[in-house]
Write a protein that holds these residues in place. Sequence first.
Motif, PDB file in Angstrom:
ATOM      1  N   TYR A  47       0.357  -1.193  -0.087  1.00 39.47           N
ATOM      2  CA  TYR A  47       0.169  -0.053  -0.038  1.00 39.47           C
ATOM      3  C   TYR A  47       0.908   1.481   0.129  1.00 39.47           C
ATOM      4  O   TYR A  47       0.480   2.343  -1.099  1.00 39.47           O
ATOM      5  CB  TYR A  47      -0.785   0.089   1.052  1.00 39.47           C
ATOM      6  CG  TYR A  47      -1.714   1.483   1.693  1.00 39.47           C
ATOM      7  CD1 TYR A  47      -2.849   1.480   0.704  1.00 39.47           C
ATOM      8  CD2 TYR A  47      -1.008   2.632   2.369  1.00 39.47           C
ATOM      9  CE1 TYR A  47      -3.731   2.831   0.379  1.00 39.47           C
ATOM     10  CE2 TYR A  47      -1.619   3.567   1.817  1.00 39.47           C
ATOM     11  CZ  TYR A  47      -2.883   3.444   1.669  1.00 39.47           C
ATOM     12  OH  TYR A  47      -3.803   5.257   2.031  1.00 39.47           O
ATOM     13  N   HIS A  48       1.493   1.590   0.715  1.00 39.97           N
ATOM     14  CA  HIS A  48       3.052   2.060   0.740  1.00 39.97           C
ATOM     15  C   HIS A  48       3.766   2.720   0.238  1.00 39.97           C
ATOM     16  O   HIS A  48       3.663   3.736  -0.711  1.00 39.97           O
ATOM     17  CB  HIS A  48       3.614   2.499   2.499  1.00 39.97           C
ATOM     18  CG  HIS A  48       2.872   2.655   3.179  1.00 39.97           C
ATOM     19  ND1 HIS A  48       2.520   4.322   3.871  1.00 39.97           N
ATOM     20  CD2 HIS A  48       2.177   1.586   4.220  1.00 39.97           C
ATOM     21  CE1 HIS A  48       1.520   4.143   4.503  1.00 39.97           C
ATOM     22  NE2 HIS A  48       1.481   2.832   5.716  1.00 39.97           N
ATOM     23  N   ALA A  49       3.760   1.364  -0.637  1.00 37.19           N
ATOM     24  CA  ALA A  49       4.642   1.432  -2.122  1.00 37.19           C
ATOM     25  C   ALA A  49       3.488   1.979  -3.527  1.00 37.19           C
ATOM     26  O   ALA A  49       4.331   2.177  -4.015  1.00 37.19           O
ATOM     27  CB  ALA A  49       5.637   0.650  -2.679  1.00 37.19           C
ATOM     28  N   SER A  50       2.232   2.181  -3.270  1.00 34.66           N
ATOM     29  CA  SER A  50       1.374   2.153  -4.158  1.00 34.66           C
ATOM     30  C   SER A  50       1.362   3.644  -3.609  1.00 34.66           C
ATOM     31  O   SER A  50       0.672   4.393  -5.056  1.00 34.66           O
ATOM     32  CB  SER A  50       0.944   1.442  -4.469  1.00 34.66           C
ATOM     33  OG  SER A  50       0.866   0.095  -4.962  1.00 34.66           O
ATOM     34  N   THR A  51       1.829   4.251  -2.681  1.00 37.76           N
ATOM     35  CA  THR A  51       1.139   6.012  -2.955  1.00 37.76           C
ATOM     36  C   THR A  51       2.274   6.550  -2.222  1.00 37.76           C
ATOM     37  O   THR A  51       2.044   8.062  -1.665  1.00 37.76           O
ATOM     38  CB  THR A  51       0.282   6.082  -1.541  1.00 37.76           C
ATOM     39  OG1 THR A  51      -0.070   5.198  -0.664  1.00 37.76           O
ATOM     40  CG2 THR A  51      -1.270   5.458  -2.337  1.00 37.76           C
ATOM     41  N   ASP A  52       3.120   5.647  -3.088  1.00 36.98           N
ATOM     42  CA  ASP A  52       4.646   7.324  -2.611  1.00 36.98           C
ATOM     43  C   ASP A  52       4.533   8.021  -3.059  1.00 36.98           C
ATOM     44  O   ASP A  52       4.713   8.269  -4.185  1.00 36.98           O
ATOM     45  CB  ASP A  52       6.004   5.940  -1.920  1.00 36.98           C
ATOM     46  CG  ASP A  52       6.911   6.690  -1.936  1.00 36.98           C
ATOM     47  OD1 ASP A  52       6.892   8.007  -1.295  1.00 36.98           O
ATOM     48  OD2 ASP A  52       7.633   6.527  -1.933  1.00 36.98           O
TER      49      ASP A  52
END
Length: 113
Positions: A47-52
């Motif tokens: 999730y964080h990789a996809s919204t960084d």
Amino acid sequence: PWLLEAVRLQPPVMSSSKVTPAGGTRCPFRGAERILPEGTFVVANLYHASTDPAAWGNDAHDFKPGRPADKYLNWNGPFGGDAPRQCPGEHLSLEMGKALVDAWVEAKAPPLE
């Protein structure tokens, strides 16, 4: 493209994990390549990789279909792999999609005479 963008913002798989194999693993981390020793348990927060914002820009949390397709994470996540893995939720998602389409058609289709 809208489906990839929807899944980017609400991923069905929130993380990917791996225990590094014999000899360790090379892994990109914070702009540099790191060597993770053999047997290290690694978890990637998808999730964080996809919204960084560093990767997606200041509008990382906005729904914008049409972003470059090569930026989306694949099922193997950031770890790659020897062969693509099948998503464990594939069967469930296909059945849910079929049920949704069936319900929509039943609700919207004109009656048969």
